[in-house]
Scaffold this motif. Structure first.
Motif, PDB file in Angstrom:
ATOM      1  N   PHE A   1       0.858  -1.170   0.000  1.00 28.43           N
ATOM      2  CA  PHE A   1       0.000   0.000   0.000  1.00 28.43           C
ATOM      3  C   PHE A   1       0.901   1.230   0.000  1.00 28.43           C
ATOM      4  O   PHE A   1       2.074   1.138   0.336  1.00 28.43           O
TER       5      PHE A   1
ATOM      6  N   TRP B   1     -10.993  -3.340  -2.645  1.00 29.57           N
ATOM      7  CA  TRP B   1      -9.762  -2.820  -2.062  1.00 29.57           C
ATOM      8  C   TRP B   1     -10.018  -2.345  -0.634  1.00 29.57           C
ATOM      9  O   TRP B   1      -9.176  -2.493   0.237  1.00 29.57           O
TER      10      TRP B   1
ATOM     11  N   GLY C   1      -4.295   1.036  -1.907  1.00 25.97           N
ATOM     12  CA  GLY C   1      -3.715  -0.239  -2.280  1.00 25.97           C
ATOM     13  C   GLY C   1      -2.947  -0.144  -3.577  1.00 25.97           C
ATOM     14  O   GLY C   1      -3.314   0.615  -4.474  1.00 25.97           O
TER      15      GLY C   1
ATOM     16  N   PHE D   1      -8.084  -3.702   2.564  1.00 28.63           N
ATOM     17  CA  PHE D   1      -7.402  -2.775   3.467  1.00 28.63           C
ATOM     18  C   PHE D   1      -7.842  -3.013   4.914  1.00 28.63           C
ATOM     19  O   PHE D   1      -7.023  -3.102   5.825  1.00 28.63           O
TER      20      PHE D   1
END
Length: 127
Positions: A36, A107, A46, A111
Motif C-alpha cells: 500500500f 480494495w 492499495g 485494506f
C-alpha cells in the motif's frame, strides 16, 4: 508478527526500484499480503496484493508497471516497480492479513482486513 520494508529511494522518472518486505513471527500461510502507499496529503491506497497461492491483483495505477511476488519459504514479499512516475512518490507499506479466502473483496475490504503493517519505506520519483 513483524514486517520490515526496504528498498525505497530516490530515482528519476522512468526508473525502477524493487521494494522488499521481510516478515517474521508467524508460520501460518493463510495470509493475504500486499503493498500500500500513502502520498503526502492523500489517503493510503492499495497498490498490489497477493495470496498464499500466488494469485495477485493490482490497482489500475500499477497494472503493467509493477509486479508483486511472494516467497513463502523465505517469508519475503517483493514489489518490482518499473517505469516510475512522479505520481508514484509516496511512503510504501507492506501489510499482511489472515484470510482463508485469499485476497478477496474490494480494495476497501482488503485494506480493512490487514492485521499487520510495516513502518514503510519512502519512494521519491523526480521528473
Amino acid at each position: 508478527v513483524q514486517l520490515v520494508e526496504s528498498g525505497g529511494g530516490s530515482v528519476q522518472s522512468g526508473g525502477s526500484l524493487t521494494l522488499s518486505c521481510a516478515t517474521s513471527g508467524y508460520t501460518d500461510r493463510d495470509y493475504c499480503m500486499g503493498w500500500f502507499r500513502q502520498a503526502p496529503g492523500k489517503e493510503r491506497e492499495g497498490v498490489a496484493i497477493i495470496d498464499n497461492y500466488g494469485s495477485s491483483s493490482y490497482a489500475d495505477s500499477a497494472k503493467g508497471r509493477f509486479t508483486i511476488s511472494r516467497d513463502n519459504a523465505k517469508n519475503t514479499l517483493d514489489l518490482q516497480m518499473n517505469s516510475l512516475k512522479p505520481d508514484d512518490t509516496a511512503m510504501y507499506y507492506c501489510a499482511a492479513g489472515f484470510s482463508l479466502n485469499g485476497c478477496s473483496g474490494s480494495w476497501g475490504a482488503v485494506f480493512d482486513g490487514m492485521d499487520y503493517w510495516g513502518r514503510g519505506t519512502l519512494v521519491t520519483i523526480s521528473s
